[in-house]
Design a protein around this motif. Structure first.
Motif: not given
Length: 913
Positions: A666, A789, A793, A856-857, A859-861
Motif C-alpha cells: 500500500q 490508511f 479511512r 488492505p484499504d 480490499r476493504y471496499e
C-alpha cells in the motif's frame, strides 16, 4: 443422540420413477334394468367385467401446474385381478423437484360412446394425487396406498380434490348413536404400516414369524373387503338423511348405482439407503463488482415518472395504484448478473439499420447531437453509459474515430458477444486516431475482455519510453490477471498474452524495468491469500516469471543479468532472516544493534563486501559494494525496523530501512502515485519540490524503504517552543536579510512541498495524519510518511481531510492575517489541484487496475475505491467551484479544534508508551 445420515434432493440426479402395482377394491354392479335404460353405461369396460382392462397415466405437477407430459402403462390383459407391476420413469430428475411436487395418477377405462373428461374412447375410471414429499420435507419412498376417486381425473393442484390419503375427521353423531367401528379395517391398516417398515428393513426379518403374519393379514384383508361395501352403504344412507353430502348425491344421480364403490391403488416409490430431505438450489452470492453503482445520468433516468401500464383482462387496479388480488414478489438472483433480454432485443433492432456501416460513414451529427456526444466524451472512466448513449456512440462511430477520447466509449458501446458486431468494431478500431496512455490503461482493465482491444492498448504502450513505462509498471503487472494466460497450458505467456510479451521484451532490454518487474512478480507469486483466484493467479505469475528468465537468458549478457537478480534475492533473504529474528526477540535495543552488526559483518552472509558490485533492488541505478556496519540502527517500534547503510560504487552511502511483518504494497502504491503526480505537475511547469522516497515490497510481509535524513514534526515541536518549524529551518538555513530570517530558497522549497503534499494527500484520502508522520528535511523539503490508511479511512474520529497544521502555517508567516508566503502556498495548492484534475482519468485508471490487488484499504471496499478518488477531484464542479471547495476545506482544517486535539492525544499516547 444416535448419528443420523441423510441426503439432499438437489444432489439426487436420478429420474423420478414410480411402480404401478395393483388396484384393489370392489363396487356394487349396476342393475340390468339400469344398463338396459342407459346404453352408454352398457359398453363401459368396468361395467361389463369386474376385472376389465385399465391403463394408468402418471404426470408430475407442482404449483398447480404440470411439469412433465403424462407417462402411461403398457397394455395388459387382466383375468382375476388388476395387477400392472410396471415401473414408469418421468422425464425429470429428483434434483429439479420443487417442495410441492405431486404425482397425478389417473386410471382410464374404455367406452366407445365417450363421456365426461373423455380422451377419445378413454374415460376416467378414477384418479388420485400422491405428494412426493411428506410433512417433514422428506422424500416419500416404498409402497404407498392411494385412495381412488371414482370417475374423477387426478387433480394435481396444491389444494387438490383427489388426495391419496383422506384425513380423518370427527363426525357429527347424534345422542344415543355410536359410530360404527370396523375393527378389522383398523387392524389391517396397522399391519400395513408394519409391513411397509418390514419392506424397508426397519424391522428385522424372522421367516417363520413373517409367514404367520402374512397369512393373518390375508384373512383380515378378505374380511375387511367384505365389510367395506356394507359400511359404505350405511354411511351413504346416513349422509343422505342428514343432507350433508350433496356432491355425493349428485354423483349418485349421475351414475345411480345400488351402492357405493371403494378402490385403492397400490404404488411403489424408489427406496434409498438414507432419508432424502428437500433442498432447493442455492444461487451463489453475486460478486460486489457485478453491481455497478448508478451514475448521475442513470439516477436521473430512474427518477422519471413510471410509464403507463395497460392491465390485462380480469386484473383490477386498487385505489393506491397497485394491482388487486394476490401479488407475489419473487427475487431473481440472475437479474444482476445477466443481460436484460428486452434491452438486448432493443439494441439489435436499433443497430440493425447501422449494421454494415454503408450509410454510417457519411453520418454527421447536428448541433444538438454534437453536444450530447461531447457530454459523453467528458464522462470519467467510471461512468456507466446508458443504452441510448451506447446506441448514439455506435451510430456515429465513424465520425468519432477522429476523436481520441471517444475510443473507450466506443469499446464500451460494442456488444462483443455478437460476432457480426464484434467483427465490424475491430475494423473501425484499427482506423481510430492514436489515443493517450491513460485510455490505453483503461482498455487493459478487467471490464475489457476482448483480446483485440487489449492488443490495441498494448500497441499504444509500445510508443511510451522506459521512463514513462516505469511509472505504470506496478499497474501493468496487475493487469496480467485479466489476460488469458493459463498456468496449465503448454503455451508460454509470451505467446498467450500480448501484454506479457510486451512487458517481458521491455524488461529484458532495460535492467531498471527488469529489476522492478522481477520483484513485482515475486511479491504476487508469494501472496498466499485466497482472493481473486488464489492458486491459479499465483501459478500464472510464476509462469510469467519463468518465461521472463527464459527469454532473458536468450539475450546477449542475459545470464549475467539473471545472476544479478539471484544475488539480489540472496541479499534480501539474508536481511529478512535477521529482521525476523530481531522483531521476535525480547532483547534490549543496544543488544539488538550489536546482534545485527555481528550478523552483517559475518563473512558467511557476504554483506560486508559485495564483489562485484550489484544494483540495489530498491534503486537499481545505485551499485552497492558492501555494508557500513558501524552505521546500523534498530528503531524502537513494534516491528523493530533495521537501518542498513550500503556503500556505493561511486564512493557514497545509501541508507535503507528494512522490516518484516508489514505489507508495504500500500505504501509502495502511494509513493508510485506521488511520483507520477510529480511528473504530471512538472509537465505543467509546476515543480513543487516533492521528494517521493523509494519503497519496494520484497514479499507480502517484508520490504525496503529509502531512509531520508529528516526530523518529524513531533520531534521538532518538542525541541523548539515558539514557531518550532521556522526555528528548525532558520537553524540550518539562516539569512538575516531575507524574509522571516530564512533563506529564500529554503522557504520556497518548504512552501511548495507543503502545497504539493496537502493536495496529493487530500486526493488520495491519506489518513492517520499526526505530527509523527510529518517529516521535514533540513533543506526545507516537507513530506509525509506511513501510508497505512488511504481512501478516506482513518483510525481517529473527526479527522480532517487535509492535514494543514498550525505549525506549517506559522512557519510561512501565519494565516491570520495571511502572510505573503501563506498566500503563495494557497496559490500553489490551487494550481496543483487544477493541474491534477486535468489528468484525473489517468489516475482513476491506475486505481482501477489496482482494485484486484491485495492492498488492505482497497480490499476493504473494492467497488468504491475508484469512486472515492473520483469524489476528491470534484469532476461534477467547474474548475472555479472546485477550487473554492478546496479552499473551504483547507480553512476548516487549519482553524478546526479536532486536528489539534488529535495531535495532543497522539503525543500523550506516545509518551505513555
Amino acid at each position: 443422540m444416535e448419528p443420523f445420515s441423510f441426503g439432499s434432493s438437489n444432489t439426487l440426479d436420478h429420474p423420478v420413477s414410480v411402480r404401478i402395482i395393483n388396484l384393489e377394491g370392489d363396487e356394487t354392479p349396476y342393475l340390468y334394468s339400469t344398463l338396459l335404460e342407459k346404453p352408454e353405461l352398457r359398453h363401459v369396460g368396468s361395467n361389463q367385467s369386474p376385472n376389465s382392462d385399465l391403463y394408468a397415466t402418471v404426470q408430475l405437477w407442482a404449483g398447480s401446474k404440470p411439469l412433465t407430459v403424462p407417462v402411461q402403462t403398457a397394455y395388459k390383459s387382466f383375468r382375476n385381478e388388476r395387477n400392472w407391476n410396471e415401473w414408469l420413469s418421468l422425464p425429470i430428475p429428483y434434483k429439479s423437484l420443487p417442495l410441492n411436487s405431486c404425482l397425478a395418477i389417473t386410471l382410464w377405462d374404455l367406452s366407445p360412446t365417450g363421456g365426461k373428461d373423455a380422451h377419445g374412447h378413454a374415460v376416467p375410471f378414477g384418479g388420485t394425487t400422491l405428494p412426493l414429499f411428506d410433512k417433514e420435507n422428506q422424500l416419500q419412498k416404498g409402497r404407498q396406498k392411494c385412495v381412488i376417486y371414482r370417475h374423477e381425473l387426478a387433480d394435481g393442484n396444491d389444494n387438490t380434490t383427489t388426495p391419496s390419503s383422506v384425513p380423518k375427521r370427527r363426525k357429527d353423531i347424534k345422542k344415543g348413536e355410536s359410530s360404527p367401528v370396523n375393527k378389522d379395517a383398523e387392524e389391517l391398516e396397522r399391519i400395513e404400516r408394519l409391513l411397509k417398515k418390514h419392506e424397508m428393513n426397519e424391522i428385522p426379518r424372522v421367516e417363520w414369524l413373517d409367514q404367520l403374519v402374512y397369512r393373518g393379514a390375508e384373512r383380515r384383508s378378505i374380511n375387511a373387503a367384505k365389510n367395506t361395501v356394507k359400511s359404505l352403504q350405511r354411511e351413504s344412507v346416513r349422509q343422505l338423511e342428514n343432507g350433508k353430502d350433496s356432491e355425493a348425491a349428485e354423483d349418485e344421480q349421475h351414475s345411480p348405482r345400488p351402492g357405493p364403490s371403494k378402490f385403492t391403488l397400490y404404488v411403489e416409490l424408489p427406496r434409498f439407503d438414507f432419508p432424502v430431505v428437500f433442498a432447493d438450489h442455492e444461487y451463489p452470492p453475486l460478486p460486489i463488482s457485478s453491481f455497478q453503482h448508478l451514475s448521475a445520468s442513470q439516477s436521473n433516468f430512474l427518477m422519471k415518472p413510471p410509464p403507463e401500464v395497460s392491465l390485462g383482462p380480469g386484473i383490477k387496479e386498487t385505489e393506491d395504484g397497485g394491482i388487486g388480488g394476490r401479488v407475489i414478489r419473487i427475487y431473481d438472483p440472475e437479474v444482476g448478473a445477466r443481460e436484460n433480454p428486452a434491452e438486448s432485443k432493443h439494441r439489435r433492432l436499433a443497430r440493425s439499420q447501422h449494421r454494415h456501416g454503408i450509410l454510417d460513414k457519411d453520418l454527421r451529427p447536428n448541433a444538438k447531437v454534437r453536444d450530447e456526444l461531447n457530454l459523453i466524451m467528458s464522462y470519467s472512466p467510471t461512468h456507466v453509459l446508458t443504452s441510448d448513449e451506447r446506441d448514439l456512440v455506435w451510430k456515429f462511430r465513424y465520425h468519432l474515430a477522429k476523436d481520441k477520447r471517444a475510443l473507450t466509449k466506443f469499446v464500451k458501446s460494442v456488444n462483443w458477444q455478437d460476432p457480426g458486431e464484434s467483427k465490424l468494431a475491430v475494423q473501425v478500431l484499427v482506423k481510430w486516431t492514436e489515443i493517450d496512455v491513460d485510455d490505453a490503461l483503461e482498455l487493459l482493465g478487467p471490464t475489457f475482455d476482448n483480446s483485440t482491444v487489449r492488443a490495441y492498448a498494448v500497441d499504444r504502450l509500445k510508443k511510451a519510453d522506459d521512463h514513462e513505462l516505469l511509472l505504470y509498471l506496478l499497474q501493468l503487472v496487475q493487469a496480467l490477471k485479466f489476460e488469458h494466460i493459463s498456468a496449465e497450458s503448454d503455451q508460454s505467456a509470451v505467446q498467450a498474452s500480448s501484454l506479457a510479451s510486451f512487458l517481458i521484451s521491455r524488461a529484458i532490454n532495460n535492467f531498471a524495468l527488469g529489476n522492478y518487474f522481477f520483484w513485482y512478480l515475486n511479491v504476487e507469486y508469494g501472496d498466499k491469500s485466497d482472493d481473486d483466484g488464489g492458486e491459479n493467479i499465483r501459478s500464472m505469475y510464476a509462469k510469467v516469471s519463468y518465461d521472463f528468465m527464459l527469454e532473458m537468458e536468450k539475450q546477449p549478457g542475459g545470464k549475467d543479468k539473471r545472476t544479478i537478480l539471484k544475488r539480489q534475492a540472496e541479499i534480501i533473504t539474508v536481511l529478512s532472516k535477521i529482521s525476523a529474528e530481531i522483531r521476535s526477540s525480547n532483547e534490549t535495543a543496544v543488544r539488538k544493534v550489536e546482534r545485527v552488526k555481528a550478523f552483517l559483518s559475518d563473512p558467511k552472509n557476504e554483506l560486508s563486501l559485495i564483489d562485484p558490485p550489484i544494483p540495489l533492488p530498491l534503486d537499481p541505478d545505485v551499485l552497492i559494494t558492501g555494508v557500513v556496519t558501524e552505521e546500523t540502527r534498530v528503531f524502537k517500534s513494534s516491528l523493530s525496523p533495521i537501518m542498513v547503510t550500503f556503500k556505493t560504487a561511486a564512493g557514497g552511502k545509501y541508507p535503507m530501512l528494512f522490516k518484516t511483518g508489514d505489507d508495504l504494497r500500500q505504501d509502495q502504491l502511494v509513493i508510485q502515485i506521488i511520483t507520477l503526480m510529480d511528473q504530471l505537475l512538472q509537465k505543467e511547469n509546476l515543480d513543487l519540490k516533492l521528494s517521493p522516497y523509494k519503497i519496494l515490497a520484497t514479499s507480502p510481509t517484508a520490504g525496503a524503504t529509502q531512509f531520508v535524513p529528516s526530523q518529524t514534526f513531533a520531534a521538532i515541536v518538542s525541541k523548539y517552543r515558539a514557531n518550532p518549524v521556522l526555528a528548525f529551518l532558520k537553524q540550518h538555513n539562516p539569512d538575516d536579510r531575507a524574509y522571516l530570517g530564512l533563506r529564500k530558497e529554503t522557504l520556497d522549497t518548504f512552501v511548495k512541498s507543503c502545497a504539493g503534499y496537502c493536495v496529493i494527500t487530500y486526493i488520495l484520502g491519506v489518513g492517520d495524519r499526526h505530527l509523527d508522520n510529518l517529516l521535514l528535511a533540513p533543506d526545507g523539503h516537507f513530506f509525509h510518511a506511513d501510508f497505512g490508511f488511504i481512501l478516506g479511512r482513518d483510525p481517529k474520529p473527526f479527522a480532517p481531510v487535509v492535514k494543514l497544521s498550525k505549525e506549517m502555517a506559522d512557519a510561512m508567516g501565519g494565516a491570520n492575517p495571511p502572510s505573503e508566503a501563506y498566500l503563495q502556498f494557497k496559490q500553489y495548492c490551487f494550481l496543483a489541484f487544477s493541474a491534477l484534475r486535468k489528468s484525473s482519468n489517468l489516475i482513476l485508471n491506475l486505481f482501477s487496475l489496482m482494485v484486484h490487488a491485495n492492498i488492505p484499504d482497497i480490499r476493504y471496499e473494492p467497488d468504491k475505491a475508484v469512486s472515492k478518488v473520483r469524489e476528491r477531484f470534484h469532476l461534477d464542479l467547474s474548475e472555479e467551484d472546485s477550487i473554492k471547495h478546496l479552499d473551504l476545506i483547507m480553512e476548516n482544517s487549519l482553524n478546526g479544534i479536532m486536528p489539534v486535539v488529535i495531535d495532543r492525544l497522539h503525543e500523550i499516547v506516545q509518551a505513555w508508551r
